[in-house]
Design a protein around this motif. Structure first.
Motif, PDB file in Angstrom:
ATOM      1  N   MET A   1       0.846  -1.201   0.000  1.00 54.53           N
ATOM      2  CA  MET A   1       0.000   0.000   0.000  1.00 54.53           C
ATOM      3  C   MET A   1       0.880   1.249   0.000  1.00 54.53           C
ATOM      4  SD  MET A   1      -3.178   0.830   0.057  1.00 54.53           S
ATOM      5  CE  MET A   1      -4.314   2.040   0.651  1.00 54.53           C
ATOM      6  N   LEU A   2       0.604   2.153  -0.924  1.00 58.17           N
ATOM      7  CA  LEU A   2       1.447   3.335  -1.031  1.00 58.17           C
ATOM      8  C   LEU A   2       0.854   4.513  -0.275  1.00 58.17           C
ATOM      9  CD1 LEU A   2       2.537   3.354  -4.787  1.00 58.17           C
ATOM     10  CD2 LEU A   2       3.891   2.742  -2.786  1.00 58.17           C
ATOM     11  N   ALA A   3       1.692   5.226   0.447  1.00 59.76           N
ATOM     12  CA  ALA A   3       1.238   6.464   1.091  1.00 59.76           C
ATOM     13  C   ALA A   3       1.314   7.606   0.084  1.00 59.76           C
ATOM     14  CB  ALA A   3       2.100   6.767   2.296  1.00 59.76           C
ATOM     15  N   ILE A   4       2.342   7.552  -0.762  1.00 55.85           N
ATOM     16  CA  ILE A   4       2.535   8.614  -1.747  1.00 55.85           C
ATOM     17  C   ILE A   4       2.834   7.992  -3.102  1.00 55.85           C
ATOM     18  CG2 ILE A   4       4.050  10.509  -2.465  1.00 55.85           C
ATOM     19  CD1 ILE A   4       4.581  11.053   0.493  1.00 55.85           C
ATOM     20  N   ASP A   5       2.143   8.483  -4.103  1.00 57.09           N
ATOM     21  CA  ASP A   5       2.429   8.038  -5.463  1.00 57.09           C
ATOM     22  C   ASP A   5       2.427   9.279  -6.354  1.00 57.09           C
ATOM     23  OD1 ASP A   5       2.784   6.748  -7.787  1.00 57.09           O
ATOM     24  OD2 ASP A   5       0.912   5.596  -7.754  1.00 57.09           O
ATOM     25  N   ALA A   6       3.607   9.809  -6.607  1.00 51.91           N
ATOM     26  CA  ALA A   6       3.720  11.022  -7.425  1.00 51.91           C
ATOM     27  C   ALA A   6       4.377  10.658  -8.748  1.00 51.91           C
ATOM     28  CB  ALA A   6       4.552  12.068  -6.693  1.00 51.91           C
ATOM     29  N   ARG A   7       3.809  11.146  -9.830  1.00 48.89           N
ATOM     30  CA  ARG A   7       4.365  10.823 -11.140  1.00 48.89           C
ATOM     31  C   ARG A   7       4.588  12.062 -11.991  1.00 48.89           C
ATOM     32  NH1 ARG A   7       3.660   5.184 -11.897  1.00 48.89           N
ATOM     33  NH2 ARG A   7       2.512   4.476 -10.065  1.00 48.89           N
ATOM     34  N   ASP A   8       5.805  12.166 -12.499  1.00 49.61           N
ATOM     35  CA  ASP A   8       6.157  13.235 -13.451  1.00 49.61           C
ATOM     36  C   ASP A   8       5.724  14.621 -12.996  1.00 49.61           C
ATOM     37  OD1 ASP A   8       7.277  11.446 -15.295  1.00 49.61           O
ATOM     38  OD2 ASP A   8       5.264  10.886 -15.957  1.00 49.61           O
ATOM     39  N   VAL A   9       6.017  14.932 -11.746  1.00 51.92           N
ATOM     40  CA  VAL A   9       5.601  16.224 -11.214  1.00 51.92           C
ATOM     41  C   VAL A   9       6.560  17.317 -11.684  1.00 51.92           C
ATOM     42  CG1 VAL A   9       5.208  17.541  -9.113  1.00 51.92           C
ATOM     43  CG2 VAL A   9       4.653  15.106  -9.181  1.00 51.92           C
ATOM     44  N   THR A  10       5.988  18.383 -12.221  1.00 52.66           N
ATOM     45  CA  THR A  10       6.824  19.530 -12.585  1.00 52.66           C
ATOM     46  C   THR A  10       6.305  20.782 -11.895  1.00 52.66           C
ATOM     47  OG1 THR A  10       5.508  20.179 -14.493  1.00 52.66           O
ATOM     48  CG2 THR A  10       7.251  18.589 -14.899  1.00 52.66           C
ATOM     49  N   LYS A  11       7.217  21.694 -11.624  1.00 45.97           N
ATOM     50  CA  LYS A  11       6.831  22.971 -11.033  1.00 45.97           C
ATOM     51  C   LYS A  11       7.835  24.029 -11.434  1.00 45.97           C
ATOM     52  CE  LYS A  11       4.401  25.722  -8.864  1.00 45.97           C
ATOM     53  NZ  LYS A  11       2.963  25.855  -9.147  1.00 45.97           N
ATOM     54  N   THR A  12       7.349  25.079 -12.033  1.00 38.15           N
ATOM     55  CA  THR A  12       8.202  26.213 -12.380  1.00 38.15           C
ATOM     56  C   THR A  12       7.675  27.450 -11.669  1.00 38.15           C
ATOM     57  OG1 THR A  12       8.701  25.264 -14.524  1.00 38.15           O
ATOM     58  CG2 THR A  12       9.082  27.619 -14.287  1.00 38.15           C
ATOM     59  N   PHE A  13       8.545  28.139 -10.966  1.00 38.55           N
ATOM     60  CA  PHE A  13       8.140  29.382 -10.294  1.00 38.55           C
ATOM     61  C   PHE A  13       8.405  30.549 -11.215  1.00 38.55           C
ATOM     62  CE2 PHE A  13       9.186  26.749  -6.550  1.00 38.55           C
ATOM     63  CZ  PHE A  13       7.982  26.853  -5.886  1.00 38.55           C
ATOM     64  N   LYS A  14       7.441  31.476 -11.225  1.00 35.03           N
ATOM     65  CA  LYS A  14       7.665  32.717 -11.954  1.00 35.03           C
ATOM     66  C   LYS A  14       7.750  33.818 -10.924  1.00 35.03           C
ATOM     67  CE  LYS A  14       4.357  31.941 -14.855  1.00 35.03           C
ATOM     68  NZ  LYS A  14       3.168  32.013 -15.610  1.00 35.03           N
ATOM     69  N   SER A  15       8.759  34.685 -11.036  1.00 30.42           N
ATOM     70  CA  SER A  15       8.744  35.814 -10.104  1.00 30.42           C
ATOM     71  C   SER A  15       8.955  37.113 -10.847  1.00 30.42           C
ATOM     72  CB  SER A  15       9.783  35.624  -9.001  1.00 30.42           C
ATOM     73  OG  SER A  15      10.990  35.211  -9.557  1.00 30.42           O
ATOM     74  N   GLY A  16       8.311  38.154 -10.336  1.00 28.46           N
ATOM     75  CA  GLY A  16       8.325  39.457 -10.996  1.00 28.46           C
ATOM     76  C   GLY A  16       7.131  39.587 -11.924  1.00 28.46           C
ATOM     77  N   TRP A  17       6.541  40.766 -11.925  1.00 30.10           N
ATOM     78  CA  TRP A  17       5.351  40.998 -12.764  1.00 30.10           C
ATOM     79  C   TRP A  17       5.786  41.408 -14.161  1.00 30.10           C
ATOM     80  CZ3 TRP A  17       0.260  40.407 -11.139  1.00 30.10           C
ATOM     81  CH2 TRP A  17       0.115  40.089  -9.786  1.00 30.10           C
TER      82      TRP A  17
END
Ligand SMILES: Nc1ncnc2c1ncn2[C@@H]1O[C@H](COP(=O)(O)OP(=O)(O)OP(=O)(O)O)[C@@H](O)[C@H]1O
Ligand SMILES: [Mg+2]
Lengths: 311, 264
Positions: free
Chosen positions: A1-17
């Motif tokens: 049994m899995l507690a966490i199953d994350a696949r191909d997660v991406t995250k890009t932060f943008k800063s400044g308007w």
């Protein structure tokens, strides 16, 4: 049994308007964590460890990929998931003028505790985290170590099934660190809690974690038990020798020796397999008339694995 | 969520805000000093200008309303401001609660503070200027104060939304923009004296209607038909809109990482 199953997660932060800069914090991370395991995320500064923890804890929405935590999809079912997890960080901050008992009480109520049940829970956590003497101290007057203990107590207020700890022993003295580590190990043993932690202390990872995932530049480079990682990176074992005469130039050319270095009067030879090479090495030294005064054999440390991977 | 859990989450916020209010050394200043200065100086000004008792009450009602709304809306904004200042925002959004619990809990504390202030200023006005704020009777007074509180709730929630959207740098901007709206609500003058476009803006502010209804008890002809119903309806619309904005801002903060930036 899995507690966490994350696949191909991406995250890009943008800063400044105006003309925003982009930072790719995660580039396709996949991670599975079985229930009841303690998994460590290691990696250099800015590797994306905190970002990954925050996504798993529903504090941050991933750009793409799928994340299932305790059977809930983090995007669709965050509200129900939040009851069952919690998080603490090594650089905690709470309302400055609230007292320790009040802080834990506030979060206890947010998680649905009240009356006698709440009082008992607060007492229990204050006891567990050794905060009895500071129950009525305002948060702003606590030392770093005490603040961290408040954070730990707060993170246990809902008796979570899954706990995220972001550098739980940051800035603690060795004595307190050892106790915090013992707490963490106990939480898993006694309550079956699944724990995902990040740390920069290799000892901690080596001691606590069933498995380690090594993250660099937003990607998982290696994954396994501390022992597996050491073998996977093939750092070899270290044979340290104190010799007379102290310098033996031909040692590095001996078969099986990967490299040699002098460290504080010791010659440290890294070999592929200590058990196989040690007899040959001693025989050769003896034949050349070199006296072996002292000898130490050790496996590579996780720190060396880290340095190798981070390179 | 069960009703019990709903109430507990609101109660958690009530206890926290009340504790923080009791710890704040400047609490009494915030609650008393400026409102008292306001009522005294405006009251003296009405004497100097030889206003009729009706005109004086007109102006004083505006002053009292402004103070009550100010104190209450600040408390509502504390739903996020306290945590933004101490960089602990993420913890409350890690818990299984919604924004409604935050805004309701802090509003309840805001109403307690605003209510106490209203009574105090009413007593001051009576003592210093023989001005009887409570004369219309408890029901009109209750409706008027409720109007002030609703207005404060809406403004406070909009401020929460702006801060969650832009970060704590936006605090000054958030207050300035919402207070600009308040000034237009006809605090010190009937809406009819305003030029046409501004009057339209004033007519879109709930407080205008509650002031209008209350002033009718002091002999001023109402400018609106059914001002209380209009005020309540407008408040409901704005409250929903403000909460939607706050919710959307929070979703965005989770996407951009601002929620993490506003926490350690
Ligand atoms: N809220 C944020 N907004 C913008 N950029 C961010 C934010 N959080 C992290 N980053 C950027 O994303 C990258 C990954 O950061 P993250 O905090 O996940 O690293 P980390 O592995 O936890 O590092 P450390 O060991 O120093 O804690 C970094 O380049 C960081 O500057
Ligand atoms: Mg980090």
């Amino acid at each position: 049994m899995l507690a966490i199953d994350a696949r191909d997660v991406t995250k890009t932060f943008k800063s400044g308007w105006f003309r925003p800069t982009r930072t790719a914090a995660l580039r396709g991370v996949s991670l599975t964590v079985p229930r009841g395991a303690i998994v460590g995320l290691l990696g250099p500064n800015g590797a994306g460890k905190t970002t990954l923890l925050s996504i798993l804890a529903t504090l941050l929405t991933p750009d793409s990929g799928s994340v299932t935590v305790l059977g809930h999809d983090v995007a669709r079912d965050a509200a129900r998931l939040r009851r069952r997890l919690n998080m603490a960080s090594g650089r905690p901050s709470f309302l400055w003028s609230l007292r320790v008992g009040e802080i834990i009480g506030f979060y206890g109520r947010l998680y649905g505790l009240s009356g006698r049940q709440l009082r008992r829970r607060v007492d229990e956590l204050i006891e567990l985290c050794e905060l009895s003497a500071h129950r009525r101290t305002p948060y702003s007057e606590l030392s770093t170590g005490l603040k961290q203990r408040v954070a730990l107590a707060k993170s246990l207020v809902n008796d979570p099934e899954l706990l995220f700890l972001d550098e739980p022993t940051l800035g603690l003295d060795p004595d307190v660190s050892v106790r915090v580590r013992r707490h963490i190990a106990d939480l898993r043993r006694e309550r079956g809690m699944t724990i995902v932690l990040t740390t920069h202390y290799m000892r901690e990872a080596d001691e606590l974690c069933d498995e380690i995932a090594f993250i660099k530049a937003g990607a998982i480079l290696a994954r396994g038990t501390p022992g597996e990682l050491k073998r996977q990176i093939r750092l070899g074992d270290v044979i340290a020798l104190r010799l007379d005469p102290p310098a033996v130039p031909w040692l590095a050319e001996t078969p099986g020796v990967l490299r040699c270095a002098e460290v504080a009067g010791w010659i440290e030879c890294t070999v592929d397999d200590a058990e196989k090479r040690l007899p040959d090495l001693l025989r050769a030294l003896h034949a050349e008339g070199v006296v072996v005064r002292n000898i130490r054999v050790r496996e590579p440390e996780l720190e060396e694995v880290f340095v190798e991977l981070a390179r | 969520m069960s009703w019990r859990a709903e109430l507990l989450a609101v109660w958690a916020v009530v206890v926290r805000n009340a504790l923080m209010a009791s710890r704040n050394v400047f609490f009494f200043f915030e609650l008393l000093f400026w409102p008292i200065v306001g009522v005294l100086s405006i009251g003296l000004m009405t004497r100097f200008l030889h206003l009729t008792p009706e005109q004086a009450s007109f102006v004083l009602i505006g002053t009292i309303a402004l103070s009550v709304v100010n104190v209450c809306q600040l408390e509502v904004a504390y739903a996020v401001l306290l945590d933004v200042w101490s960089k602990s925002l993420k913890h409350q959004f890690l818990a299984p609660i919604g924004i409604r619990h935050l805004t309701l809990g802090s509003w309840l504390v805001g109403m307690a503070r605003g209510g106490a202030l209203f009574l105090l200023l009413a007593a001051l006005g009576w003592w210093a200027f023989d001005f009887r704020v409570l004369a219309p009777g408890w029901l009109p007074v209750a409706v008027f104060v409720l109007g002030c509180f609703l207005n404060a709730w809406i403004v406070g929630v909009f401020v929460c939304a702006l801060i969650t959207l832009f970060g704590n740098r936006a605090e000054a901007f958030a207050w300035a923009s919402v207070n600009l709206v308040l000034v237009l609500a006809g605090l010190y003058y009937p809406v009819s004296v305003l030029p046409e476009p501004v009057a339209t803006v004033a007519a879109a502010i709930p407080l205008t209607y509650f002031l209008d209804a209350y002033r009718a008890h002091f002999g001023f002809a109402p400018e609106f038909r059914a001002p209380i119903a209009a005020g309540l309806a407008l408040s409901a619309v704005y409250a929903a809109l403000a909460h939607w904005c706050f919710f959307a801002a929070l979703q965005r903060a989770r996407r951009t990482g601002l929620l993490l930036k506003m926490s350690e």
